[in-house]
Design an enzyme around this catalytic site. Sequence first.
Site, PDB file in Angstrom:
ATOM      1  N   ASP A 171      -3.656  98.069 -16.746  1.00  0.00           N
ATOM      2  CA  ASP A 171      -2.647  97.957 -15.687  1.00  0.00           C
ATOM      3  C   ASP A 171      -2.632  96.563 -15.072  1.00  0.00           C
ATOM      4  OD1 ASP A 171      -2.456 100.679 -16.190  1.00  0.00           O
ATOM      5  OD2 ASP A 171      -3.627 101.249 -14.430  1.00  0.00           O
ATOM      6  N   GLU A 202       6.516 106.003 -15.601  1.00  0.00           N
ATOM      7  CA  GLU A 202       5.554 105.581 -14.580  1.00  0.00           C
ATOM      8  C   GLU A 202       5.413 104.064 -14.690  1.00  0.00           C
ATOM      9  OE1 GLU A 202       1.699 107.282 -15.228  1.00  0.00           O
ATOM     10  OE2 GLU A 202       1.244 105.966 -16.912  1.00  0.00           O
TER      11      GLU A 202
END
Length: 711
Positions: free
Chosen positions: A35, A211
């Site tokens: 991420d 997402e």
Amino acid sequence: MRRFTAALAAVLLLLTPAPARANPVSASFADTFADPMVLRGDDGYWYAYGTTDPLREGEKVAHRIPTARSSDLTSWTYLGDAFTAGQRPAFAAENAVFWAPDVRRSGDHWIMYVTVTETTVAPGASAIGAATAPTPAGPWTFADEPVVAPRPSGDGGWLWTFDPAQLTTPDGRQYLYYGSYFGGIWVSELSADGLRITGTPTRVAIDNKFEGAYVVRRDGWYYLFASSANCCAGPTTGYSVSAGRSRSPRGPFTDRDGLRLDVSRAGGTPVIAPNGNRWVGTGHNGLITDLAGQDWLAYHAIDRADPYLDEPFGINERPMLLDRLDWIDGWPTVRAGAWASDRLVTEPVTRTPLQDRFDTLSARTWQVVDGRWAVADGRLRGQGTLVARKPLPGDLRVEADLRGPAGLTIDTLSVRAEHSTLVIRSGRRTVAQTHIAPSTSLRHLSVERRGGQVTAMLDSVRLDARVHGRGPGIVGLTATAEAEWDNLSAGRPADPVRRAVAVPQPGRALNAYSDDFRGTALGAGWSFVRPDAAATVSGGALRWPVQNADLTGDSNTAGVLLRDAPAGRWIAETKVTLDLGEDTVRNYQQAGIVAYAGDDEFARLSAVAIWNTRQVEFGHEIPYAGATSYGGTIVGAPGLTTTWLRLAHSIDPRNGEHEYRAGVSRDGRTWTWGGVWTLPADSAPRIGLVAHGGAEPPVTAAFDYLRFSRW
């Protein structure tokens, strides 16, 4: 002679290109760095932040938002963790983990937005927290209250409040995007200090598909980057990024085909997906722009040969990769559609012919035309006009951080932020201007001059103009009152890539391998794995009631209708009609085309109902570590009832693997090409059709044909 040889060697060394940097760029300090988010700090360095995980194999101790720094975006040094072992906000439970950081400047400090996985409200009640720091390196102090509090789902559970991403619009408003599969992606306006949401949230992407939001403004559009599919399925992870755009930060966001991202049959234009090399799970991105104006995508991926940090089926090993992000016909795509690289063919521009962080004011570099100028606390302060002594030829890009009524000049061209206006002047003539939100904070101004075209960007505000004439390329700074500058650079702008790499196109028909189902029974060449008598041929179609069966995991109960595939490169296409309804849960009814080497070794492309969504999934299962691994990548949206599907086959010349790239169309004419799955070189996959995943409500798939062609 020895002197000549040494001199020749020195010349050859200068002329030999430096070896390209290898992906992943985080390898110097981390085996996994998921991420990732990258920014440039006031000190001129780039900073990267990753999700909470151990950094190295065998370490088994999680780092709480590991942080790294780089001077060139490719060589990174680990600085430490943002938070200590016991550090957490008051609303976080003791077992809380911090995920998916997003760091932005706010005035003269920095805010880190972060997922707090567990709160004191209830088990599973996640939230978005915030921490502030004077520099991108910290130290970080948590705010006492959540930016986004836990959100009830209405059925006794809690919506996934994950993956924050901040955006500031040209009018100075701040927004925060957040959410995940359970609940979808939402956007809320932020308070002036950026520490809490205000007003009514808006959902911008459907649940159960998207997402990892990241939003940028470009050419008057807001682009929503979002990740799809399972992030963490080891060697079969199909995580990938797609995009939609809107004129408003609140959406609706639509893809290249006009499909919305917030509906059951959601669209999404591919940005990056697995491409058949070592990298799978290419997703959850950040975006950074180098000093030449070229955008780069920072994202994580999984090496399918080394997919786990330690034990099989444990923590997925997701290092940070960096690749060029191109904008072609108004849409972003990594490496013009080639997607993830093993090595950077080109590297970010982080050094330019004129570059100054203003530790001193060098008389060899700068000449004072008028006004007062001095350096203090690592920044240039002054007013008047200051110009570089050495001109830079050709097209130019100049950029700097600045505060106050300040600007940049190239010869007689000037671009200034003046009170609430961004102005481009050619000599004394104003050629373009636009409104900007007043600010007392540092802002980033870039100016590109290409021939007679000028583009100025003040943070997210863009202004274009045409000017006449071009001088020798003398760069300068200008201010009408006391102002500040930092991190100035000037050099040649990047040459944008304007053409995407070629996608598979059908050529000569291979009729001997094809079937149009024109009779009343299956033709020659077909064979069934687990025959299903309900599959019949009539009316020019194969009609197959969707089975209450599947192929994934240990089930292996579904029928598979197969025929031999040609050798070499080919495209297999089918047209399937399957009424999956809209919005309702019909897990996991599907029909489509499959490359089949066995019940535990296949790549399946199908229109499928996944909870309330309708998607085209390219699923992949292989034997792994004494079990099976299944994952999927999302190619696009199916048609309302009829969908065209393609598998493009080729052989990888490096290792002999069978590569299958997936394509989908809603009208049989316009195609979206998605990711690639591979099957082993020593396998002999056949091609077939499937219709399975659930019996309720009863529905029949109708296949018009299975056709092969060369490409």
